[in-house]
Design a protein around this motif. Structure first.
Motif, PDB file in Angstrom:
ATOM      1  N   LEU A   1     -55.827 -26.777  10.739  1.00  0.00           N
ATOM      2  CA  LEU A   1     -54.927 -27.733  11.381  1.00  0.00           C
ATOM      3  C   LEU A   1     -54.754 -28.954  10.481  1.00  0.00           C
ATOM      4  O   LEU A   1     -55.690 -29.383   9.826  1.00  0.00           O
ATOM      5  CB  LEU A   1     -55.490 -28.158  12.737  1.00  0.00           C
TER       6      LEU A   1
ATOM      7  N   TYR B   1     -48.880 -27.843   9.772  1.00  0.00           N
ATOM      8  CA  TYR B   1     -49.251 -26.630  10.506  1.00  0.00           C
ATOM      9  C   TYR B   1     -49.494 -26.981  11.968  1.00  0.00           C
ATOM     10  O   TYR B   1     -50.315 -27.827  12.295  1.00  0.00           O
ATOM     11  CB  TYR B   1     -50.515 -26.046   9.876  1.00  0.00           C
ATOM     12  N   SER B   2     -48.742 -26.342  12.848  1.00  0.00           N
ATOM     13  CA  SER B   2     -48.860 -26.557  14.290  1.00  0.00           C
ATOM     14  C   SER B   2     -48.454 -25.258  14.981  1.00  0.00           C
ATOM     15  O   SER B   2     -48.021 -24.309  14.329  1.00  0.00           O
ATOM     16  CB  SER B   2     -47.937 -27.692  14.735  1.00  0.00           C
ATOM     17  N   GLU B   3     -48.557 -25.219  16.291  1.00  0.00           N
ATOM     18  CA  GLU B   3     -48.124 -24.016  17.017  1.00  0.00           C
ATOM     19  C   GLU B   3     -46.645 -23.731  16.769  1.00  0.00           C
ATOM     20  O   GLU B   3     -46.250 -22.585  16.587  1.00  0.00           O
ATOM     21  CB  GLU B   3     -48.387 -24.176  18.513  1.00  0.00           C
ATOM     22  N   ALA B   4     -45.836 -24.781  16.750  1.00  0.00           N
ATOM     23  CA  ALA B   4     -44.387 -24.603  16.569  1.00  0.00           C
ATOM     24  C   ALA B   4     -44.056 -24.086  15.167  1.00  0.00           C
ATOM     25  O   ALA B   4     -43.255 -23.155  15.016  1.00  0.00           O
ATOM     26  CB  ALA B   4     -43.655 -25.915  16.836  1.00  0.00           C
TER      27      ALA B   4
ATOM     28  N   LYS C   1     -52.565 -17.324  10.053  1.00  0.00           N
ATOM     29  CA  LYS C   1     -53.430 -17.556  11.218  1.00  0.00           C
ATOM     30  C   LYS C   1     -54.765 -18.185  10.820  1.00  0.00           C
ATOM     31  O   LYS C   1     -55.545 -18.569  11.691  1.00  0.00           O
ATOM     32  CB  LYS C   1     -53.640 -16.255  11.976  1.00  0.00           C
TER      33      LYS C   1
ATOM     34  N   CYS D   1     -44.191 -17.049  11.703  1.00  0.00           N
ATOM     35  CA  CYS D   1     -44.449 -15.676  12.183  1.00  0.00           C
ATOM     36  C   CYS D   1     -43.149 -14.921  12.449  1.00  0.00           C
ATOM     37  O   CYS D   1     -43.089 -13.702  12.251  1.00  0.00           O
ATOM     38  CB  CYS D   1     -45.337 -15.701  13.424  1.00  0.00           C
TER      39      CYS D   1
ATOM     40  N   LEU E   1     -46.124 -22.550  13.126  1.00  0.00           N
ATOM     41  CA  LEU E   1     -46.699 -21.210  13.000  1.00  0.00           C
ATOM     42  C   LEU E   1     -45.765 -20.184  13.633  1.00  0.00           C
ATOM     43  O   LEU E   1     -45.543 -19.108  13.070  1.00  0.00           O
ATOM     44  CB  LEU E   1     -48.082 -21.143  13.652  1.00  0.00           C
ATOM     45  N   ARG E   2     -45.193 -20.508  14.769  1.00  0.00           N
ATOM     46  CA  ARG E   2     -44.264 -19.596  15.444  1.00  0.00           C
ATOM     47  C   ARG E   2     -43.066 -19.306  14.542  1.00  0.00           C
ATOM     48  O   ARG E   2     -42.643 -18.158  14.391  1.00  0.00           O
ATOM     49  CB  ARG E   2     -43.822 -20.210  16.777  1.00  0.00           C
TER      50      ARG E   2
END
Length: 182
Positions: free
Chosen positions: A58, A82-85, A54, A91, A87-88
């Protein structure tokens, strides 16, 4: 977690013209042992990994390598931006991690990482230096029993060690003595 924790953040002034977010960061996670014995340690490793994930800037590239008797890689075709996708995806892996991969064989994953050429356009520190930063999250003190592991880390690039097991300072002191003895 019921353990005491002290965290110190130092933020040096870095001129913006010398900083680049175009770096590659590979998290190398020790998943050795059996869940029954390593439950609290792997919880600590998962929490540490989540904090790092987290906190990534970016635009950087990242990947996660898990090891025990064998090793596995989150992004099989190499580090991803590194992006939202991404990172998801990371995680999801982080949440499911268990100490279920057996022994503590880190040499093969390190060689696999270091055998890959640097990615063009991402933080190269000259022809001889390998620019990727490794963050090793270690559970066992068995890591580093082979000199070759420490030499590889010492000569190939940057590595940041995070000890989630018992007395990680002993492991680092042992590495220093091993490298200084020659």
């Amino acid at each position: 977690m019921k353990d005491d924790l002290l965290m110190l953040n130092l933020f040096p002034e870095v001129p913006t013209n010398t900083y680049s977010s175009r770096n590659e960061i590979i998290f190398v996670i020790d998943r050795s042992g059996e869940e029954a014995c390593m439950g609290k340690k792997i919880e600590s490793a998962r929490a540490t990994l989540l904090l790092f994930l987290k906190s990534l800037p970016l635009g950087c590239l990242f990947n996660i390598v898990s090891f025990g008797s064998s090793f596995s890689v989150l992004f099989k075709k190499g580090s991803r931006v590194y992006s939202e996708a991404t990172l998801r995806e990371a995680c999801q892996l982080q949440a499911a991690m268990k100490a279920d991969m057996g022994g503590t064989e880190i040499l093969a994953p390190l060689k696999d990482i270091y055998d890959k050429p640097p990615i063009p356009g991402y933080s190269q520190q000259g022809e001889a230096a390998w620019a990727t930063a490794l963050v090793l999250v270690l559970l066992e003190r068995k890591f580093g029993e082979q000199r070759e592991e420490w030499e590889l880390l010492a000569t190939k690039g940057r590595a940041f060690l995070v000890g989630c097991g018992e007395q990680p300072e002993e492991m680092l002191a042992k590495a220093r003595l091993t490298l200084d003895s020659e």
